[in-house]
Motif scaffolding. Sequence first.
Motif: not given
Length: 392
Positions: A57-61, A81-86, A63-64
Amino acid sequence: MDSATQRAWSWHRQGLDGSLEGRGAADVLRRAGWARSVGGATPYLTLFCRAGVRREQADADVAALSIHELPTARGCTYVLGADDFAWALALGRDAAEAQAKVLDKLDVPRSELAALEGAVLEVLGSGVGPQGSGAMDPKELKDRLGDAVRSLGEAGKKKGASTTLPAALGLLQADGRIRRVPVNGRLDQQRYGYTAWGLEAAALTPEQVRTRLMERYLGWTGGATLKQTQWFTAFTVAQTKAALADAGAVEVDGLWMLPADADAREGFRAPAEEQIQLLAGSDSLFLLRRNAAGHFAEEARERQLGSARLALQADLPDHPIVDRGRIIGLWQYDPGEGRIARWLFDAPTTAVAHRIKEVEAYIREDLGDFRSNSLDSPSSRQQRIDMLNAAV
């Protein structure tokens, strides 16, 4: 607050008490803290021990792009997580600039570096990497870029910059124009390729970025000293004090914390029942404040393994076995035997023995091995495994 309750409070804020069970990977990382990644398996165990997230599941996350490994605070790489990327990428910009400044001293003009950045983007935008993937490893990039990459000779090697390519890649990654991806999709393998990205920059000022990190950091830790916040953030004293003020932090018993945590901490009581976890030595519980020594009970502070007193070391020599924030033993994974080698300070309880078996099965089935970092290998840790076995 006594030391046992303080350890349990940190344990609770880290979500190691079961409060994050069933959460998604991105949510765990937002609530408990980014997972340090240096080509090791720490991110996987971070997610498994807090929320039961398996490697698939972590690898799928990954990849997504729900979670990703990025350079951020102190220029270090974390999985977040994606909310923190920028906004998190903005924190790593200074480290990328420092690498570029090394090239300034080697008479590489910024115009040349900018031209190389453009060439990298052009190649990544039109090419296909190894095995038909959308990413190219550094060697393939260098071959495709040809004369756009300059060798810096012996002078460059002495400064850790043999060519101009790493600096260009660092700047592009810090800007979110490219991203680094594991070639086989796994976070515990140190082979990467690069792909074009185009992440939109955070609409925050540098001051707002620092404040956001401070808010997250204090929430992850449940409270930290001024020195600890500076170590993790790499902010100056002035920047630290400004971020604390903007976050509305309050000082309680020498720890800076968010007001809501100060109120919750006052009524907090340590759980009566055992809560056993096998953590990585670089787990956020210890790494965020670099205070592993504070997680030993008083009666265990004199314990030694080999010639070193455990409570005197800034970083743990092995992975810890922990109960409600208190280190009760150490472990390493022995892939040759398919088992966890461990040293428990006291006789194992039923809960301890059960959790060791659970984590042992997880590593064997999901990971195959448990590497601390990219240089870790079964042979390199054999001496530590032997010492743990002998200490039983």
